[in-house]
Design a protein around this motif. Sequence first.
Motif, PDB file in Angstrom:
ATOM      1  N   MET A   1       0.851  -1.185   0.000  1.00  0.00           N
ATOM      2  CA  MET A   1       0.000   0.000   0.000  1.00  0.00           C
ATOM      3  C   MET A   1       0.887   1.235   0.000  1.00  0.00           C
ATOM      4  N   SER A   2       0.736   2.061  -1.014  1.00  0.00           N
ATOM      5  CA  SER A   2       1.522   3.278  -1.138  1.00  0.00           C
ATOM      6  C   SER A   2       0.589   4.483  -1.209  1.00  0.00           C
ATOM      7  N   SER A   3       1.161   5.642  -1.014  1.00  0.00           N
ATOM      8  CA  SER A   3       0.390   6.893  -1.062  1.00  0.00           C
ATOM      9  C   SER A   3      -0.891   6.783  -0.244  1.00  0.00           C
ATOM     10  N   LEU A   4      -0.750   6.312   0.972  1.00  0.00           N
ATOM     11  CA  LEU A   4      -1.909   6.076   1.821  1.00  0.00           C
ATOM     12  C   LEU A   4      -2.669   7.363   2.095  1.00  0.00           C
ATOM     13  N   GLU A   5      -3.971   7.223   2.226  1.00  0.00           N
ATOM     14  CA  GLU A   5      -4.869   8.335   2.487  1.00  0.00           C
ATOM     15  C   GLU A   5      -5.670   8.042   3.754  1.00  0.00           C
ATOM     16  N   PRO A   6      -6.132   9.058   4.445  1.00  0.00           N
ATOM     17  CA  PRO A   6      -6.955   8.806   5.646  1.00  0.00           C
ATOM     18  C   PRO A   6      -8.164   7.917   5.350  1.00  0.00           C
ATOM     19  N   GLU A   7      -8.672   7.991   4.132  1.00  0.00           N
ATOM     20  CA  GLU A   7      -9.824   7.183   3.745  1.00  0.00           C
ATOM     21  C   GLU A   7      -9.484   5.692   3.671  1.00  0.00           C
ATOM     22  N   ASP A   8      -8.205   5.344   3.715  1.00  0.00           N
ATOM     23  CA  ASP A   8      -7.801   3.936   3.709  1.00  0.00           C
ATOM     24  C   ASP A   8      -7.877   3.317   5.108  1.00  0.00           C
ATOM     25  N   THR A   9      -8.179   4.107   6.099  1.00  0.00           N
ATOM     26  CA  THR A   9      -8.283   3.598   7.463  1.00  0.00           C
ATOM     27  C   THR A   9      -9.409   2.582   7.575  1.00  0.00           C
ATOM     28  N   ALA A  10      -9.057   1.390   8.038  1.00  0.00           N
ATOM     29  CA  ALA A  10     -10.020   0.292   8.131  1.00  0.00           C
ATOM     30  C   ALA A  10      -9.325  -0.923   8.717  1.00  0.00           C
ATOM     31  N   VAL A  11     -10.127  -1.929   9.026  1.00  0.00           N
ATOM     32  CA  VAL A  11      -9.572  -3.249   9.317  1.00  0.00           C
ATOM     33  C   VAL A  11      -9.463  -3.992   7.986  1.00  0.00           C
ATOM     34  N   TYR A  12      -8.288  -4.521   7.712  1.00  0.00           N
ATOM     35  CA  TYR A  12      -8.033  -5.215   6.458  1.00  0.00           C
ATOM     36  C   TYR A  12      -8.027  -6.723   6.702  1.00  0.00           C
ATOM     37  N   TYR A  13      -8.724  -7.437   5.837  1.00  0.00           N
ATOM     38  CA  TYR A  13      -8.847  -8.883   5.940  1.00  0.00           C
ATOM     39  C   TYR A  13      -8.304  -9.550   4.680  1.00  0.00           C
ATOM     40  N   CYS A  14      -7.578 -10.642   4.865  1.00  0.00           N
ATOM     41  CA  CYS A  14      -7.267 -11.494   3.726  1.00  0.00           C
ATOM     42  C   CYS A  14      -8.279 -12.636   3.703  1.00  0.00           C
TER      43      CYS A  14
ATOM     44  N   ARG B   1     -18.355 -14.651  -2.082  1.00  0.00           N
ATOM     45  CA  ARG B   1     -17.746 -15.805  -2.725  1.00  0.00           C
ATOM     46  C   ARG B   1     -16.516 -16.309  -1.982  1.00  0.00           C
ATOM     47  N   TYR B   2     -16.150 -15.620  -0.922  1.00  0.00           N
ATOM     48  CA  TYR B   2     -14.968 -16.014  -0.166  1.00  0.00           C
ATOM     49  C   TYR B   2     -15.355 -16.899   1.008  1.00  0.00           C
ATOM     50  N   ASP B   3     -14.631 -17.980   1.158  1.00  0.00           N
ATOM     51  CA  ASP B   3     -14.995 -19.026   2.100  1.00  0.00           C
ATOM     52  C   ASP B   3     -14.209 -18.973   3.411  1.00  0.00           C
ATOM     53  N   TYR B   4     -13.027 -18.443   3.368  1.00  0.00           N
ATOM     54  CA  TYR B   4     -12.157 -18.430   4.541  1.00  0.00           C
ATOM     55  C   TYR B   4     -11.624 -17.012   4.749  1.00  0.00           C
ATOM     56  N   TRP B   5     -11.585 -16.610   6.016  1.00  0.00           N
ATOM     57  CA  TRP B   5     -11.185 -15.245   6.355  1.00  0.00           C
ATOM     58  C   TRP B   5     -10.151 -15.246   7.459  1.00  0.00           C
ATOM     59  N   GLY B   6      -9.194 -14.338   7.335  1.00  0.00           N
ATOM     60  CA  GLY B   6      -8.257 -14.106   8.411  1.00  0.00           C
ATOM     61  C   GLY B   6      -8.884 -13.233   9.485  1.00  0.00           C
ATOM     62  N   GLN B   7      -8.134 -12.957  10.511  1.00  0.00           N
ATOM     63  CA  GLN B   7      -8.685 -12.260  11.670  1.00  0.00           C
ATOM     64  C   GLN B   7      -8.730 -10.740  11.501  1.00  0.00           C
ATOM     65  N   GLY B   8      -8.079 -10.218  10.488  1.00  0.00           N
ATOM     66  CA  GLY B   8      -8.073  -8.782  10.264  1.00  0.00           C
ATOM     67  C   GLY B   8      -6.900  -8.090  10.916  1.00  0.00           C
ATOM     68  N   THR B   9      -6.428  -7.032  10.275  1.00  0.00           N
ATOM     69  CA  THR B   9      -5.349  -6.216  10.823  1.00  0.00           C
ATOM     70  C   THR B   9      -5.723  -4.746  10.610  1.00  0.00           C
ATOM     71  N   GLN B  10      -5.538  -3.956  11.641  1.00  0.00           N
ATOM     72  CA  GLN B  10      -5.957  -2.557  11.609  1.00  0.00           C
ATOM     73  C   GLN B  10      -4.935  -1.698  10.879  1.00  0.00           C
ATOM     74  N   VAL B  11      -5.421  -0.874   9.968  1.00  0.00           N
ATOM     75  CA  VAL B  11      -4.602   0.134   9.303  1.00  0.00           C
ATOM     76  C   VAL B  11      -5.226   1.495   9.617  1.00  0.00           C
ATOM     77  N   THR B  12      -4.429   2.379  10.170  1.00  0.00           N
ATOM     78  CA  THR B  12      -4.901   3.721  10.504  1.00  0.00           C
ATOM     79  C   THR B  12      -3.981   4.733   9.839  1.00  0.00           C
ATOM     80  N   VAL B  13      -4.582   5.610   9.054  1.00  0.00           N
ATOM     81  CA  VAL B  13      -3.817   6.623   8.335  1.00  0.00           C
ATOM     82  C   VAL B  13      -4.231   8.000   8.838  1.00  0.00           C
ATOM     83  N   SER B  14      -3.272   8.738   9.312  1.00  0.00           N
ATOM     84  CA  SER B  14      -3.552  10.086   9.816  1.00  0.00           C
ATOM     85  C   SER B  14      -3.198  11.127   8.758  1.00  0.00           C
ATOM     86  N   SER B  15      -3.883  12.232   8.827  1.00  0.00           N
ATOM     87  CA  SER B  15      -3.651  13.293   7.835  1.00  0.00           C
ATOM     88  C   SER B  15      -2.552  14.240   8.271  1.00  0.00           C
TER      89      SER B  15
END
Length: 122
Positions: free
Chosen positions: A82-95, A108-122
């Motif tokens: 992830m490059s040029s991150l923006e505050p709008e990218d703040t979320a929990v990200y799941y694979c 359509r996705y059957d298996y999920w990871g636990q999520g990882t938090q991404v926080t982008v400040s302005s």
Amino acid sequence: VQLQASGGGLARAGESLRLSCAASGGAFSTYGMGWFRQAPGKEREMVAVINTSGSATLYSDSVKGRFTISRDNAKNTLNLQMSSLEPEDTAVYYCAAARSAFASQVWRYDYWGQGTQVTVSS
């Protein structure tokens, strides 16, 4: 298949982060893979998906040109640069893993990871 995401954290706008997802317990190379995110009060949405071989990718309009999805089938890993991150990218990200070779819809996705938090400040 079990999925473990890592690499989230705090970044400033314009900076970069790299997420990784380690897969175990299944034939990783047979699953379509994807990254999704969910911000507070919003539905889970697709960020980027990749087919079984890594030859095809799809990105949401909001991250196209800034994020790059990749996979290493020999190491059973999925990555999101992830490059040029923006505050709008703040979320929990799941694979996630899908039994189909290439899928973009959340359902359509059957298996999920636990999520990882991404926080982008302005």
